[in-house]
Design an enzyme around this catalytic site. Structure first.
Site, PDB file in Angstrom:
ATOM      1  N   GLY A 234       0.782  -1.243   0.000  1.00 52.98           N
ATOM      2  CA  GLY A 234       0.000   0.000   0.000  1.00 52.98           C
ATOM      3  C   GLY A 234       0.806   1.281   0.000  1.00 52.98           C
ATOM      4  N   GLU A 277       3.936  -6.455   1.236  1.00 46.97           N
ATOM      5  CA  GLU A 277       3.446  -6.795  -0.120  1.00 46.97           C
ATOM      6  C   GLU A 277       3.302  -5.568  -0.998  1.00 46.97           C
ATOM      7  OE1 GLU A 277      -0.363  -8.624   0.455  1.00 46.97           O
ATOM      8  OE2 GLU A 277       0.457 -10.387   1.428  1.00 46.97           O
ATOM      9  N   PRO A 278       4.360  -4.824  -1.235  1.00 48.19           N
ATOM     10  CA  PRO A 278       4.205  -3.609  -2.044  1.00 48.19           C
ATOM     11  C   PRO A 278       4.081  -3.914  -3.532  1.00 48.19           C
ATOM     12  CG  PRO A 278       6.481  -3.906  -1.409  1.00 48.19           C
ATOM     13  CD  PRO A 278       5.732  -5.033  -0.772  1.00 48.19           C
ATOM     14  N   ARG A 280       2.461  -1.084  -6.038  1.00 46.92           N
ATOM     15  CA  ARG A 280       2.599   0.224  -6.677  1.00 46.92           C
ATOM     16  C   ARG A 280       3.988   0.838  -6.497  1.00 46.92           C
ATOM     17  NH1 ARG A 280      -1.778   3.433  -7.265  1.00 46.92           N
ATOM     18  NH2 ARG A 280      -2.816   2.179  -5.680  1.00 46.92           N
ATOM     19  N   ARG A 316      -7.202   4.087 -14.761  1.00 46.15           N
ATOM     20  CA  ARG A 316      -7.206   4.659 -13.405  1.00 46.15           C
ATOM     21  C   ARG A 316      -7.922   6.021 -13.311  1.00 46.15           C
ATOM     22  NH1 ARG A 316      -3.363   5.882 -10.538  1.00 46.15           N
ATOM     23  NH2 ARG A 316      -4.109   4.880  -8.665  1.00 46.15           N
ATOM     24  N   TYR A 320     -11.007   5.720 -10.860  1.00 46.46           N
ATOM     25  CA  TYR A 320     -10.841   6.227  -9.479  1.00 46.46           C
ATOM     26  C   TYR A 320     -10.685   7.738  -9.423  1.00 46.46           C
ATOM     27  CZ  TYR A 320      -8.874   1.434  -9.191  1.00 46.46           C
ATOM     28  OH  TYR A 320      -8.634   0.094  -9.297  1.00 46.46           O
ATOM     29  N   CYS A 350     -15.396   5.707 -26.937  1.00 52.37           N
ATOM     30  CA  CYS A 350     -16.738   6.265 -27.047  1.00 52.37           C
ATOM     31  C   CYS A 350     -17.424   6.315 -25.677  1.00 52.37           C
ATOM     32  CB  CYS A 350     -17.521   5.398 -28.020  1.00 52.37           C
ATOM     33  SG  CYS A 350     -19.038   6.157 -28.496  1.00 52.37           S
ATOM     34  N   TYR A 379      -0.790  -0.843 -12.087  1.00 53.63           N
ATOM     35  CA  TYR A 379      -2.208  -0.875 -12.431  1.00 53.63           C
ATOM     36  C   TYR A 379      -2.468  -0.085 -13.716  1.00 53.63           C
ATOM     37  CZ  TYR A 379      -1.976  -2.329  -7.587  1.00 53.63           C
ATOM     38  OH  TYR A 379      -1.616  -2.961  -6.425  1.00 53.63           O
TER      39      TYR A 379
HETATM   40  N1  LLP Z   1      -1.516  -7.152  -1.129  1.00 56.99           N
HETATM   41  C1  LLP Z   1      -2.834  -7.315  -1.346  1.00 56.99           C
HETATM   42  C2  LLP Z   1      -3.533  -8.387  -0.670  1.00 56.99           C
HETATM   43  C3  LLP Z   1      -3.521  -6.440  -2.201  1.00 56.99           C
HETATM   44  O1  LLP Z   1      -4.824  -6.599  -2.400  1.00 56.99           O
HETATM   45  C4  LLP Z   1      -2.804  -5.404  -2.845  1.00 56.99           C
HETATM   46  C5  LLP Z   1      -3.490  -4.497  -3.759  1.00 56.99           C
HETATM   47  C6  LLP Z   1      -1.422  -5.289  -2.599  1.00 56.99           C
HETATM   48  C7  LLP Z   1      -0.818  -6.179  -1.729  1.00 56.99           C
HETATM   49  C8  LLP Z   1      -0.567  -4.240  -3.246  1.00 56.99           C
HETATM   50  O2  LLP Z   1      -0.965  -2.953  -2.942  1.00 56.99           O
HETATM   51  P1  LLP Z   1      -0.062  -1.711  -3.415  1.00 56.99           P
HETATM   52  O3  LLP Z   1       1.266  -1.773  -2.696  1.00 56.99           O
HETATM   53  O4  LLP Z   1       0.103  -1.828  -4.878  1.00 56.99           O
HETATM   54  O5  LLP Z   1      -0.838  -0.502  -3.051  1.00 56.99           O
HETATM   55  N2  LLP Z   1      -6.040  -0.758  -8.952  1.00 56.99           N
HETATM   56  C9  LLP Z   1      -5.858   0.159  -7.844  1.00 56.99           C
HETATM   57  C10 LLP Z   1      -5.125  -0.482  -6.707  1.00 56.99           C
HETATM   58  C11 LLP Z   1      -5.799  -1.752  -6.217  1.00 56.99           C
HETATM   59  C12 LLP Z   1      -4.950  -2.493  -5.243  1.00 56.99           C
HETATM   60  C13 LLP Z   1      -5.493  -3.850  -4.982  1.00 56.99           C
HETATM   61  N3  LLP Z   1      -4.732  -4.594  -4.031  1.00 56.99           N
HETATM   62  C14 LLP Z   1      -5.136   1.411  -8.351  1.00 56.99           C
HETATM   63  O6  LLP Z   1      -4.911   1.516  -9.554  1.00 56.99           O
HETATM   64  O7  LLP Z   1      -4.842   2.315  -7.580  1.00 56.99           O
END
Ligand code: LLP
Length: 420
Positions: A234, A277-278, A280, A316, A320, A350, A379
């Site tokens: 996150g 679990e990064p 992004r 995105r 969002y 469209c 993403y």
């Molecule tokens: N672990 C789990 C269980 C998750 O569901 C996610 C993201 C991550 C790790 C990684 O999160 P990150 O570090 O990337 O923030 N499509 C959206 C983001 C959805 C994230 C879903 N889960 C966007 O474009 O902002």
């Protein structure tokens, strides 16, 4: 910052016009140096205790990027069998993959069990199904090992749609249901080797994550002999970098995380492996999209620049209301942001919601310019579609030595026809 592209030397000396004349638009362009730098940063979040960063591949599953993650020493988390398969293909061994699905079928669980991939179950019903699969496969007791995903009760993220922790979300097992975890584990002779959580995606303030770490470590005390505790991903990135938004405060975060871990280790009696679990953070900033401005117009006083980067290429902003900084490239050079005019940067799909940037002060765009959309590595391609029967974009990687290498060819209309 006037230009991220210039300041970071994003194209490593290559002329972007040359790149698109070779590979076309819309084009995802990755920078290997930046990707490796961000992946290295997350591998160092915890240095005092055993730790692995699991790159969350849903952010970007390109096999060439996965190979970079492998080289940078990251493990990975996967959400589906498809993600597990591409990880195997990239060279990840089973013990460097953590399967964190939700609502999966028996077949998917059996696939993970047969391939020896550690799996986290995200509900009591999925834990029960996992136990049943172990029995059906007549697995020895030593092999009946799994993790459970705890709903941390709180969440955080850049948009309500990406908050995954909290009482109203579909994810994880509520704290009050923990006794039933032990009952199901007992019934099927399962060992709960780890617990994991994920509060949400794209936060810039570390505090909610630190609170969630404190919380899951308190919960962890109810579990005996945990081999690992996974705090989730996150960490955000500065999507407003052209307005001088600061990076996620990684150093400050690390400093504040350490005493929380010290406190837990002292209480728990043993030291499990800590994980995060990064997604992004690893890949977002190492990628831009280059799109061509094919038309400009003025509708009732509103200026529009029409590009080939529609919501099919990057969803995105329409999904969002996400912000992506935009730079304008003319004749291969970034147009300085000295004189800015409010414009709408839109795609060729469209839908009236096909907007990349709304009333955005940008250098006045002309037909033939390139729009360079920043921070598109997470993403981006992984959520693109073939809406309006538009084949999906190609991806190129600019290597550390400045070479431009195709890492996914452009899809063709023939590819789309093949499924009929
Ligand atoms: N672990 C789990 C269980 C998750 O569901 C996610 C993201 C991550 C790790 C990684 O999160 P990150 O570090 O990337 O923030 N499509 C959206 C983001 C959805 C994230 C879903 N889960 C966007 O474009 O902002």
């Amino acid at each position: 910052m006037n230009s991220f592209i210039s300041q970071s030397n994003f194209f490593e000396g290559n002329n972007p016009e040359k790149i698109v004349s070779d590979y076309g638009t819309p084009l995802y362009v990755y920078n290997e140096r930046i990707l490796r730098n961000r992946m290295h940063n997350v591998s160092q979040v915890i240095t005092k205790y055993p730790y692995t960063a699991n790159y969350s591949v849903k952010a970007n599953t390109n096999i060439h990027i996965l190979k970079i993650a492998l080289e940078e020493g990251l493990n990975c988390d996967a959400m589906s069998i498809g993600e597990i398969q591409v990880l195997f293909k990239a060279g990840f061994p089973k013990d460097r993959i953590f399967f964190v699905p939700n609502n999966v079928s028996e077949e998917e669980l059996i696939f993970a069990i047969k391939h020896g991939v550690m799996t986290s179950l995200d509900s009591l019903s999925q834990l029960e199904l996992f136990g049943q699969c172990c029995c059906d496969l007549e697995l020895s007791v030593e092999k009946r090992t799994c993790a459970v995903r705890i709903n941390p009760g709180v969440g955080a993220g850049h948009n309500e749609k990406v908050v995954t922790g909290g009482k109203k979300t579909k994810f994880g097992i509520a704290e009050e249901d923990i006794p039933q975890i032990f009952e199901i584990a007992e019934k099927y002779k399962l060992t709960i080797a780890g617990i994991n959580q994920h509060i949400g995606s794209g936060f810039m303030d570390p505090q909610p994550y630190l609170d969630a770490v404190t919380n899951i470590l308190r919960i962890a005390l109810q579990f005996k002999n945990l081999k690992f505790i996974d705090f989730g991903g996150g960490y955000g990135i500065p999507y407003h970098k052209l307005d001088d938004e600061k990076d996620y405060p990684m150093d400050d975060f690390k400093k504040r995380l350490e005493p929380i871990l010290d406190d837990f280790v002292a209480k728990y009696g043993s030291t499990p492996l800590f994980k995060s679990e990064p997604g992004r953070y690893c890949v977002a900033e190492g990628c831009v999209i280059l799109g061509r401005v094919h038309a400009t117009k003025q509708n009732n006083g509103h200026l529009f620049a029409g590009t080939d980067v529609g919501m099919n290429v990057l969803v995105r902003p329409s999904m969002y209301d996400s912000w992506h900084d935009v730079e304008v490239i003319r004749d291969g050079k970034v147009v300085p942001r000295d004189e800015l005019t409010d414009q709408n940067l839109v795609g060729n799909i469209c839908e009236s919601g096909d907007i990349l940037a709304k009333s955005r002060p940008l250098p006045k765009m002309e037909r033939g310019d390139l729009a360079c959309i920043l921070d598109a590595g997470a993403y981006g391609w992984s959520m693109c579609s073939t809406y309006n029967s538009r084949p999906r974009a190609a991806e190129v990687l600019i290597t550390k030595t400045g070479k431009v290498k195709v890492i996914r060819r452009r899809e063709t209309i023939k590819d789309l026809m093949r499924l009929f």
